[in-house]
Design an enzyme around this catalytic site. Structure first.
Site, PDB file in Angstrom:
ATOM      1  N   SER A  87      -0.633   1.367   2.757  1.00 52.76           N
ATOM      2  CA  SER A  87      -1.961   1.210   2.169  1.00 52.76           C
ATOM      3  C   SER A  87      -2.881   2.344   2.634  1.00 52.76           C
ATOM      4  CB  SER A  87      -2.506  -0.178   2.514  1.00 52.76           C
ATOM      5  OG  SER A  87      -3.660  -0.475   1.773  1.00 52.76           O
TER       6      SER A  87
ATOM      7  N   ASP B 168     -10.775   1.889  -1.951  1.00 52.62           N
ATOM      8  CA  ASP B 168     -11.644   1.187  -1.013  1.00 52.62           C
ATOM      9  C   ASP B 168     -13.125   1.497  -1.192  1.00 52.62           C
ATOM     10  OD1 ASP B 168      -9.287   0.234   0.018  1.00 52.62           O
ATOM     11  OD2 ASP B 168      -9.195   1.727   1.620  1.00 52.62           O
TER      12      ASP B 168
ATOM     13  N   HIS C 260      -1.095   0.451  -3.854  1.00 48.60           N
ATOM     14  CA  HIS C 260      -1.404  -0.805  -4.559  1.00 48.60           C
ATOM     15  C   HIS C 260      -1.627  -0.555  -6.047  1.00 48.60           C
ATOM     16  CE1 HIS C 260      -2.048  -2.966  -0.724  1.00 48.60           C
ATOM     17  NE2 HIS C 260      -2.796  -1.938  -0.350  1.00 48.60           N
TER      18      HIS C 260
END
Length: 236
Positions: free
Chosen positions: A122, A137, A159
């Site tokens: 990630s 993010d 992701h």
């Protein structure tokens, strides 16, 4: 020495236990590396000790010696003394902010380029690319630069999913990455789906897992990359 870097999309696939799906990917990097340093700086919503404990438990079957960088009085020396480097997920902006704060960005790159194994998932994969400009993010803190570790000379989007919920009117991930390629049409972006990983071994780059990845670059948008593909050309 050659680069040996594993870039995981995520720490889980579906409801699987923490890091369990990644064990087969991680194991080859641990053959000659027993002592690992874990960097938990992306973990904003939990304590670093809690984060470390979850990683130790998740990788317990590999019987590694894992310590947290926050436990060491000299983070730079901890990096140098370790056999391998682990960087977990969370908030990429906070992670990179702390890497710059402790003057670790150039050191980690140097160690990895000299052959020290690197495993990120990630946010830990996000920072392995050229910059963090394609992270998912929220920018909760501003690092001195978006420039990242440059272990691979392109952008990553962990992701990756282009799912749009019915009735939702926000941009899809593909639309967001299209925006990046309009601003920077020559830098490739690789979207890696949960359960997948990129593995760099020297000048070889391969896609691991059961799902395709997706390439974005200039006019090329969301081009599927089949499982098992050789992506070494992206290292040029």
């Amino acid at each position: 020495m050659t680069v040996n870097a594993l870039l995981l999309s995520s720490s889980r696939v579906g409801d699987t236990p923490y890091l369990s799906h990644a064990i087969p990917f991680i194991k080859p990097l641990t053959t000659n590396a027993q002592k690992w340093i874990f960097i938990p700086y992306a973990g904003v919503s939990m304590s670093y000790d809690t984060y470390l404990a979850s990683v130790v438990a998740g990788l317990s079957e590999l019987r590694l010696d894992i310590s947290g960088i926050h436990q060491h009085p000299d983070p730079r020396q901890a990096i140098k003394d370790a056999d391998g480097i682990l960087i977990g997920g969370g908030n990429t902006f906070h992670l990179l902010h702390e890497l710059y704060k402790y003057d670790l960005v150039h050191l980690i790159r140097e160690e990895v380029m000299n052959g020290k194994p690197y495993i990120g998932w990630s946010a830990g994969s996000n920072v392995s690319g050229l910059s963090i400009r394609t992270t998912n993010d929220m920018p909760i803190i501003e690092p001195p630069s978006f420039t990242a570790l440059n272990i691979v000379p392109f952008q990553l989007n962990p992701h990756y999913s282009n799912y749009r919920a019915p009735g939702h009117n926000g941009e899809t991930r593909a639309q967001r990455l299209l925006e990046f390629t309009r601003v920077d049409p020559i830098t490739p972006v690789v979207g890696i789906v949960e359960g997948s990983a990129l593995w760099r071994q020297g000048e070889t780059l391969s896609l691991l897992g059961d799902n395709p990845a997706y390439l974005f670059c200039g006019e090329q948008q969301e081009i599927p990359i089949p499982v098992g593909s050789d992506l070494s050309h992206l290292l040029k």
